[in-house]
Design a protein around this motif. Structure first.
Motif, PDB file in Angstrom:
ATOM      1  N   PRO A  47       5.487   2.269 -13.069  1.00 48.03           N
ATOM      2  CA  PRO A  47       5.844   3.396 -12.192  1.00 48.03           C
ATOM      3  C   PRO A  47       7.186   3.181 -11.502  1.00 48.03           C
ATOM      4  N   MET A  48       7.505   1.912 -11.216  1.00 46.93           N
ATOM      5  CA  MET A  48       8.730   1.666 -10.485  1.00 46.93           C
ATOM      6  C   MET A  48       9.965   1.930 -11.351  1.00 46.93           C
ATOM      7  N   LEU A  49       9.798   1.715 -12.662  1.00 52.67           N
ATOM      8  CA  LEU A  49      10.893   2.028 -13.572  1.00 52.67           C
ATOM      9  C   LEU A  49      11.118   3.535 -13.587  1.00 52.67           C
ATOM     10  N   VAL A  50      10.027   4.280 -13.619  1.00 55.28           N
ATOM     11  CA  VAL A  50      10.124   5.735 -13.569  1.00 55.28           C
ATOM     12  C   VAL A  50      10.833   6.151 -12.290  1.00 55.28           C
ATOM     13  N   ALA A  52      12.898   4.439 -10.541  1.00 54.77           N
ATOM     14  CA  ALA A  52      14.311   4.063 -10.606  1.00 54.77           C
ATOM     15  C   ALA A  52      15.097   5.107 -11.385  1.00 54.77           C
ATOM     16  N   ILE A  53      14.554   5.525 -12.534  1.00 57.15           N
ATOM     17  CA  ILE A  53      15.269   6.495 -13.372  1.00 57.15           C
ATOM     18  C   ILE A  53      15.421   7.824 -12.629  1.00 57.15           C
ATOM     19  N   LEU A  54      14.329   8.288 -12.017  1.00 58.71           N
ATOM     20  CA  LEU A  54      14.388   9.547 -11.270  1.00 58.71           C
ATOM     21  C   LEU A  54      15.442   9.460 -10.163  1.00 58.71           C
ATOM     22  N   LEU A  55      15.431   8.301  -9.473  1.00 56.91           N
ATOM     23  CA  LEU A  55      16.366   8.092  -8.379  1.00 56.91           C
ATOM     24  C   LEU A  55      17.806   8.199  -8.885  1.00 56.91           C
ATOM     25  N   LEU A  56      18.073   7.535 -10.015  1.00 53.72           N
ATOM     26  CA  LEU A  56      19.428   7.551 -10.572  1.00 53.72           C
ATOM     27  C   LEU A  56      19.837   8.978 -10.917  1.00 53.72           C
ATOM     28  N   ILE A  57      18.884   9.741 -11.495  1.00 55.74           N
ATOM     29  CA  ILE A  57      19.204  11.130 -11.872  1.00 55.74           C
ATOM     30  C   ILE A  57      19.541  11.939 -10.627  1.00 55.74           C
ATOM     31  N   VAL A  58      18.698  11.787  -9.581  1.00 51.82           N
ATOM     32  CA  VAL A  58      18.940  12.528  -8.344  1.00 51.82           C
ATOM     33  C   VAL A  58      20.292  12.132  -7.748  1.00 51.82           C
ATOM     34  N   PHE A  59      20.577  10.847  -7.724  1.00 53.58           N
ATOM     35  CA  PHE A  59      21.848  10.374  -7.154  1.00 53.58           C
ATOM     36  C   PHE A  59      23.015  10.967  -7.920  1.00 53.58           C
ATOM     37  N   ALA A  60      22.936  10.899  -9.262  1.00 55.26           N
ATOM     38  CA  ALA A  60      24.046  11.377 -10.090  1.00 55.26           C
ATOM     39  C   ALA A  60      24.225  12.882  -9.911  1.00 55.26           C
ATOM     40  N   ALA A  61      23.109  13.601  -9.731  1.00 54.34           N
ATOM     41  CA  ALA A  61      23.198  15.056  -9.619  1.00 54.34           C
ATOM     42  C   ALA A  61      23.805  15.464  -8.279  1.00 54.34           C
ATOM     43  N   THR A  62      23.504  14.697  -7.221  1.00 56.63           N
ATOM     44  CA  THR A  62      23.958  15.119  -5.893  1.00 56.63           C
ATOM     45  C   THR A  62      25.295  14.491  -5.516  1.00 56.63           C
ATOM     46  N   ALA A  63      25.711  13.464  -6.215  1.00 50.76           N
ATOM     47  CA  ALA A  63      27.014  12.859  -5.912  1.00 50.76           C
ATOM     48  C   ALA A  63      27.709  12.557  -7.231  1.00 50.76           C
ATOM     49  N   PRO A  64      28.606  13.437  -7.642  1.00 45.88           N
ATOM     50  CA  PRO A  64      29.219  13.303  -8.971  1.00 45.88           C
ATOM     51  C   PRO A  64      29.870  11.934  -9.187  1.00 45.88           C
ATOM     52  N   VAL A  65      30.445  11.361  -8.136  1.00 48.03           N
ATOM     53  CA  VAL A  65      31.102  10.058  -8.292  1.00 48.03           C
ATOM     54  C   VAL A  65      30.108   8.994  -8.753  1.00 48.03           C
ATOM     55  N   PHE A  66      28.857   9.178  -8.342  1.00 47.84           N
ATOM     56  CA  PHE A  66      27.856   8.131  -8.578  1.00 47.84           C
ATOM     57  C   PHE A  66      27.739   7.756 -10.051  1.00 47.84           C
ATOM     58  N   GLY A  67      27.785   8.774 -10.910  1.00 44.93           N
ATOM     59  CA  GLY A  67      27.520   8.514 -12.325  1.00 44.93           C
ATOM     60  C   GLY A  67      28.698   8.002 -13.123  1.00 44.93           C
ATOM     61  N   VAL A  96      14.616  -4.048 -12.117  1.00 47.70           N
ATOM     62  CA  VAL A  96      14.415  -2.658 -11.680  1.00 47.70           C
ATOM     63  C   VAL A  96      14.573  -2.545 -10.167  1.00 47.70           C
ATOM     64  N   GLY A  97      13.944  -3.479  -9.436  1.00 53.65           N
ATOM     65  CA  GLY A  97      14.020  -3.442  -7.983  1.00 53.65           C
ATOM     66  C   GLY A  97      15.450  -3.578  -7.497  1.00 53.65           C
ATOM     67  N   THR A  98      16.197  -4.501  -8.112  1.00 55.81           N
ATOM     68  CA  THR A  98      17.594  -4.681  -7.723  1.00 55.81           C
ATOM     69  C   THR A  98      18.385  -3.407  -7.981  1.00 55.81           C
ATOM     70  N   LEU A  99      18.120  -2.801  -9.117  1.00 52.55           N
ATOM     71  CA  LEU A  99      18.827  -1.569  -9.469  1.00 52.55           C
ATOM     72  C   LEU A  99      18.543  -0.486  -8.418  1.00 52.55           C
ATOM     73  N   ILE A 100      17.284  -0.326  -8.071  1.00 51.55           N
ATOM     74  CA  ILE A 100      16.932   0.701  -7.077  1.00 51.55           C
ATOM     75  C   ILE A 100      17.668   0.439  -5.763  1.00 51.55           C
ATOM     76  N   LEU A 101      17.576  -0.810  -5.291  1.00 52.64           N
ATOM     77  CA  LEU A 101      18.146  -1.114  -3.978  1.00 52.64           C
ATOM     78  C   LEU A 101      19.669  -0.954  -3.985  1.00 52.64           C
ATOM     79  N   MET A 102      20.326  -1.518  -4.992  1.00 54.64           N
ATOM     80  CA  MET A 102      21.783  -1.486  -4.988  1.00 54.64           C
ATOM     81  C   MET A 102      22.307  -0.075  -5.252  1.00 54.64           C
ATOM     82  N   ALA A 103      21.613   0.670  -6.109  1.00 57.00           N
ATOM     83  CA  ALA A 103      22.032   2.051  -6.355  1.00 57.00           C
ATOM     84  C   ALA A 103      21.890   2.865  -5.074  1.00 57.00           C
ATOM     85  N   THR A 104      20.828   2.605  -4.323  1.00 57.64           N
ATOM     86  CA  THR A 104      20.629   3.332  -3.073  1.00 57.64           C
ATOM     87  C   THR A 104      21.749   3.001  -2.078  1.00 57.64           C
TER      88      THR A 104
END
Lengths: 661, 521
Positions: free
Chosen positions: A26-29, A31-46, A283-291
């Motif tokens: 579930p945490m991988l899911v 993470a992916i959702l989070l990345l999508i939301v981040f990329a969608a709301t902040a174009p620079v992010f992606g 996965v956890g590192t990705l979530i935290l650092m992406a946030t």
């Protein structure tokens, strides 16, 4: 037949579609959702450039996550990794400054990490002390040690050297070199955990320590090895931090232990002994650092990082628990095996009690000898006033430990309450209402913790660990890391001597102990506190709901924390977001030194009082010597660890025959 | 022989009381009709009916696995029945949980003690119903209540005594006092005398009789037939989850009870074909607190040795000392000519001694690890490759081999072991030690929680191990198991070996008497 059918189910899940894979991760899911939301709301992010940015920041956190994953895997926890990072970076920097080869400097940093890990291992596995207490102690002592070392170099050391600059600047196929090192280490740790005998044994020890022991594994030795490995990896993280920052300063490593724990919990949905995987740490590192990265892009001040970390940690554990309620109980935060008077002969218990009293007297005698001003009336008053907050919180900690609801958040919650009160007053709210706001803020945190603990059956230690992080973070965020002054009228009232030089703090302390005594000895709740700490099953048999009781207990502890907050606010005259650092350790240590068992069920208020007195004398005596924070932390941390070690040894010596090791 | 006589005398006296209470056959307080309960692979209870009357002591008799604990667990609300009805005072009830049972007036005293040693007697008795006065604990009322409950049982213990200071027997009595605190109409006693000596047991009997006179309906579960005959008015005998009979105990003897309980036993397997070889493991004068008081024994290659005795006689501690789990206070353990110094199980394992305890869930399996890892864990070092890597291919092959040798049935070696049945778990654990090339196998209650089919399978594997030259020691309270499986029986009583015999020399009744010896004498 039925057994056969039952057996087949998990295998079907394993071979199932991608859906099954996602539902098991579930945490991988997330993470992916989070990345999508981040990329969608902040174009620079992606953008690729930003991806490299994230990589740059992630190396040390990933390595620390691996370190933490290893101790969590064997059923422990290490809160000292942030301080180890500082120690490692300082030693490496100092080695460089002394002209050693950069490779040797790196080895020195990793070596000091392993050495601190070994100290943790001896204290935890050799003396069977709780890992939370021991590593809180080393956290403070090691930070002090590092600051003392740095102090000899005017607290600033430049990192200059070939290998270090390579780590910071080189890229390999677009990947920063330090990130590459971190990924290679992940691969190495994965290999060790999944392919070697050591990894197998660690999994077994974490999954079922008693069964592993009977299967012939040397459980304590294996766990000790995990702490050493954790320390060495934290040392590597320190070297990476040194290379990345290029300048060693006293603030390095602060709060990194939070990130390390959060990274593991975010990936694994909790801190499950025996079931942590390297992929989860990634996965956890990705979530935290992406946030964090996203927060920077959106212009959120850096002071909010800790708050978000703590809240993510809490969210991950709650989500993890909701998703797999059937999973076997996790978090064996390594209760000490035999650390209470109940397990001792009567003479042994008496002698050990006497030893603590004697140690307290000796400590006082030492201070009298080295500091003529120690044994004066004004200093005695100061001793009481300085430690009033500690004494009040210790009573709450005692209730927590006896009921097996260990709370490591009081220092942070208290600061949050003080900040709430001060900010309210600053906004023009009348003083009494501001104080009420502060009190309510404290109680609200405890109510939330109590609800989570009661409802989900999560370990209070882990839930308050999250609050330890986010409450402190929120205090820092709300004030922008500055001190907020409080109403002078209240401050004057709290600091006016009433009699013999004592202010209202002294009677408040007395009142708190009286309240603690009434709760523990003269109220129905007291019986239940002892019962739930002794064996919650008995309570259920007696028809008492454990969930509600835990909530009530945490609320009571919240009252003590709120009272401590009032005294602290009055004494300081302001809400300082950094105040109360290490208070939770002092409070817990006072109770444990006083002979209560970390396993719950036992403990006497008078013994806690002696423990508080010991720490009060230590605090007052050390501050009377006019030393800096560095020496203070070093000496205090060391004395606390030494006192705990002595007590553990005394207990082992006097422990009753027949108690299985 | 004096055992028989004395129990006969007791019976004569109780028959008198039985007759008195039987004069007015009141309507049953608790009516159980057609009770049924299934577990995966096992029918635990099948169509069991019984009536329990006020002022009556009703014995529940049966072998391990006969269904006694299932009946108790349904009465206590811990389990829900699949079929059947329970009526209390003629009103049908569905007992939801232990609290509900208490509210209905059904109180259970379990085998395991449920007292909190860190609290005082009065606090334990008050837990959950603390008397308070304006929010404060009313200590006077609490102590008075405790004194009354203790007085009802004829106990003279200060209410303020911490339970940790009490003897096992005193704790057992407090346990009953605790059950009485809710003023139950039905009191279930599950093996209450197991931890007690003779004098303490007498005290308990007096208390039970007093309660009967007060009109409490008592369900009494015990393996000790002498006390069943002395104390109980009526008995219901269960066998394999079914009721054999409910009968007044007037005119019954221990022999007759045993016969009824055991029934026409399946064919007796006599272990004559095995021949004992050299001594593999010898214990000399082992001591452990007051639980084990000087025990010497020898386990030989090629034979299966059983330690048997009443619950808590010390047999488990003996096994755990030999397996390195408990450190003996005194005594030596010899492996051939070498004296073993056991600092922990790892030392025993290194010397080829394997221990499987009765706590399979907590002390045996690594629940979340795969079957393969569970089997391989004790012999990891044998398959270590370069740099400490596990040689995976050889591990998979060897695990598959022992799995088929020991008949472990699973969809794959990669499933978590917790998903297997108890029998398969147990076979996997035995396979673990065979793969580790253990020489001495010590198993405590090897078939506890194992269904009937797997049970026979486990016997065959243990037999094969012994024939293969291993020494096998089992600790078992399951007499048919002891009699069918082993070559030599050591009867443990009060921490010493009271007798040695062979299955050929005794039958179940005789063995039962040897085990109970001290209690009945």
């Amino acid at each position: 037949m039925m057994a056969l059918i039952a057996n087949r189910q998990p295998v079907d899940g394993r071979k199932g579609s991608g859906l099954g894979f996602l539902s098991r991760n579930p945490m991988l899911v997330a993470a992916i959702l989070l990345l999508i939301v981040f990329a969608a709301t902040a174009p620079v992010f992606g953008t690729p450039g930003n991806a490299v940015n994230i990589m740059r920041q992630l190396a040390s956190v990933l390595v620390l996550g691996l370190a933490m994953a290893i101790v969590v895997l064997v059923g422990g926890i290490d809160l000292s990794v942030g301080s180890v990072v500082l120690a490692s970076a300082s030693i490496a920097g100092i080695a460089l400054a002394e002209g050693l080869h950069p490779a040797l400097a790196m080895l020195a940093g990793i070596g000091i990490g392993a050495a601190i890990g070994a100290i943790n291992a001896v204290m935890i596995e050799g003396l069977r002390l709780s890992p939370v207490i021991v590593t809180l102690g080393t956290m403070i002592a090691v930070r002090g040690f590092s600051l003392v070392m740095l102090g000899r170099y005017n607290s600033w050391v430049d990192i200059k050297g070939p290998l270090f600059s390579d780590l910071a600047r080189r890229t390999v196929v677009g990947l920063p070199l330090d990130a590459l090192v971190a990924f290679l280490l992940s691969l190495l740790v994965w290999l060790v955990l999944s392919r070697t005998m050591l990894g197998r044994a660690w999994h077994a020890v974490g999954d079922a320590p008693v069964a592993a022991r009977l299967a012939g594994l040397r459980v304590r030795r294996l766990r000790a090895g995990a702490y050493v490995a954790c320390g060495a990896l934290a040392g590597v993280a320190g070297v990476l931090v040194a290379a990345r920052t290029g300048l060693i300063s006293p603030s390095i490593g602060q709060g990194l232990e939070f990130f390390a724990i959060a990274v593991v919990a975010l990936g694994a949905g909790g801190l499950p002994a025996g079931r942590v995987r390297v992929s989860q740490v990634l996965v956890g590192t990705l979530i935290l650092m992406a946030t964090f990265n996203y927060m920077t892009i959106r212009g959120v001040p850096g002071t909010w990082q800790t708050t978000v970390t703590g809240l993510l940690l809490l969210g991950a554990m709650v989500a993890g628990r909701l998703l797999q309620r059937d999973a076997s109980a996790d978090v064996a935060t390594g209760e000490a095996v035999a650390d209470d008077y109940a397990g001792m002969s009567r003479t042994g218990a008496g002698l050990t009690r006497g030893a603590l009293a004697l140690a307290t007297v000796l400590l006082a005698a030492v201070f009298v000898f080295v500091n003529p001003r120690f044994a004066t009336w004004p200093n005695l008053v100061a001793l009481v006033e300085q430690n009033a907050t500690l004494a009040i919180v210790a009573v709450g900690a005692m209730i927590g430990i006896v009921s097996r609801s260990v709370d490591i958040s009081p220092g942070s919650v208290m600061v949050l309450g003080a900040v709430a009160a001060a900010l309210a007053a600053k906004a023009g709210v009348p003083v009494p209402l501001s104080l009420l706001a502060g009190i309510l803020a404290c109680l609200a945190v405890y109510a939330a913790n109590g609800a989570i603990v009661g409802r989900l059956g999560l370990d209070p230690l882990i839930v308050t660990l999250a609050a330890w992080i986010w409450a402190r973070g929120l205090a820092v965020s709300l004030t922008g890391a500055t001190t907020v002054a409080f109403d002078m009228g209240f401050v004057t009232f709290m600091n006016t001597p009433l009699a013999f030089g004592f202010t209202i703090s002294a009677p408040l302390v007395a009142l708190t102990f009286l309240a603690g005594w009434i709760i523990m000895r003269r109220s129905p709740l007291g019986i239940r506190i002892h019962a739930v700490g002794g064996d919650p099953r008995m309570l259920r048999q007696a028809g008492v709901g454990e969930g509600r009781l835990r909530l009530v207990i945490l609320m009571v502890m919240g009252c003590f924390t709120a009272a401590g907050m009032l005294v602290m606010l009055g004494r300081l005259g302001a809400a300082a977001p950094t105040a109360g650092f290490g208070l939770e350790l002092d409070a817990i240590v006072a109770v444990i030194l006083g002979g209560a068992s970390f396993r719950g069920g036992t403990g006497r208020l008078r013994d806690t009082a002696v423990g508080v007195l010991f720490l009060a004398i230590l605090n007052n005596g050390l501050s009377g010597l006019q030393m800096g924070d560095a020496q203070f932390f070093l000496i205090k941390g060391t004395i606390i660890l030494a006192a705990l070690a002595l007590r553990a040894l005394a207990q082992r010596y006097f422990s009753r025959r027949g108690a299985a090791p | 022989m004096s055992i028989r006589e004395s129990s006969h005398e007791i019976r004569m006296t109780t028959n008198a009381t039985t007759n008195m209470t039987a004069e007015a056959p009141a309507a049953p307080l608790l009516e159980i009709r057609g009770l049924g309960k299934r577990f995966p692979g096992v029918v635990a209870l099948d169509d069991v009916s019984l009536d329990i009357r006020a002022g009556e002591v009703h014995a529940l008799v049966g072998q391990n696995g006969a269904g006694k604990s299932t009946v108790i667990n349904i009465l206590s609300g811990m389990l829900q029945a699949d079929a059947g009805t329970i009526r209390l005072d003629g009103v049908p009830v569905a007992i939801r949980d232990p609290q509900h049972a208490l509210a209905l007036g059904i109180a259970i005293v379990y085998q395991e003690l449920s007292l909190l040693p860190n609290l005082t007697v009065a606090q334990n008795l008050a837990l959950g119903r603390e008397p308070s006065w304006r929010g404060l604990l009313d200590i006077g009322a609490m102590n008075a209540r405790a004194r009354m409950a203790l007085g009802r049982l004829g106990l003279e213990i200060a209410p303020g005594t911490p339970v940790s200071r009490l003897s096992l027997a005193e704790r057992q009595m407090i346990e009953i006092a605790k059950a009485l605190a809710s003023n139950p109409r039905v009191l279930v006693l599950d093996e209450p005398t197991a931890p007690l000596g003779q004098r303490e047991a007498e005290q308990l009997f007096a208390a039970v009789r007093r309660l009967r006179a007060q009109g409490v309906a008592i369900v009494y579960v015990s393996h000790r037939f002498a006390e069943v005959l002395a104390l109980c008015d009526v008995a219901t005998i269960l066998r394999n989850g079914r009721k054999v009979t409910t009968t007044s105990l007037a005119g019954w003897s221990e022999a007759r009870l045993t016969d009824a309980m055991v029934g026409a036993q399946a064919e007796r397997y006599v272990a004559s074909a095995r021949t004992a070889g050299a001594v593999a493991l010898a214990a000399r004068d082992l001591r452990f607190g007051h639980r084990v008081r000087g025990v010497s024994l020898e386990a030989r290659r090629g034979e299966i040795l059983a330690l048997t005795g009443m619950l808590g006689s010390g047999q488990n501690e003996i096994a755990r000392m030999m397996g390195g789990d408990l450190r003996a206070d005194a005594g030596t353990i010899m492996r051939g000519d070498r004296r073993l110094r056991l600092g922990g199980p790892s030392d025993a394992v290194a010397a080829g001694v394997a221990l499987l305890t009765e706590e399979r869930k907590h002390e045996g399996i690594l629940p979340n690890r795969s079957l393969r890892e569970n089997i391989a864990v004790a012999s990891l070092g044998d398959r270590g490759g370069p740099a400490g890597f596990v040689r995976a291919a050889s591990e998979r092959a060897e695990v598959r081999r022992v799995m088929s040798d020991f008949g472990v049935v699973a969809a794959s070696p990669e499933v978590p072991i917790r998903t297997l049945s108890g029998g398969n778990q147990q076979k996997a654990l035995i396979a673990r030690w065979d793969l580790a090339d253990a020489d001495v196998f010590i198993l405590i209650e090897p078939t506890r929680g194992v269904d009937v089919g797997a049970r026979a399978d486990i016997y065959r594997r243990l037999d094969a191990l012994a024939r293969g030259g291993k020494a096998v020691v089992i600790v078992s309270s399951d007499l048919p198991e002891v009699l069918t499986l082993v070559d030599r029986i050591l009867v443990v009583r009060d921490g010493v070996i009271a007798a040695e015999t062979t299955p050929a020399a005794v039958d179940e009744e005789k063995l039962n008497l040897m085990i109970q010896g001290a209690a009945a004498a």
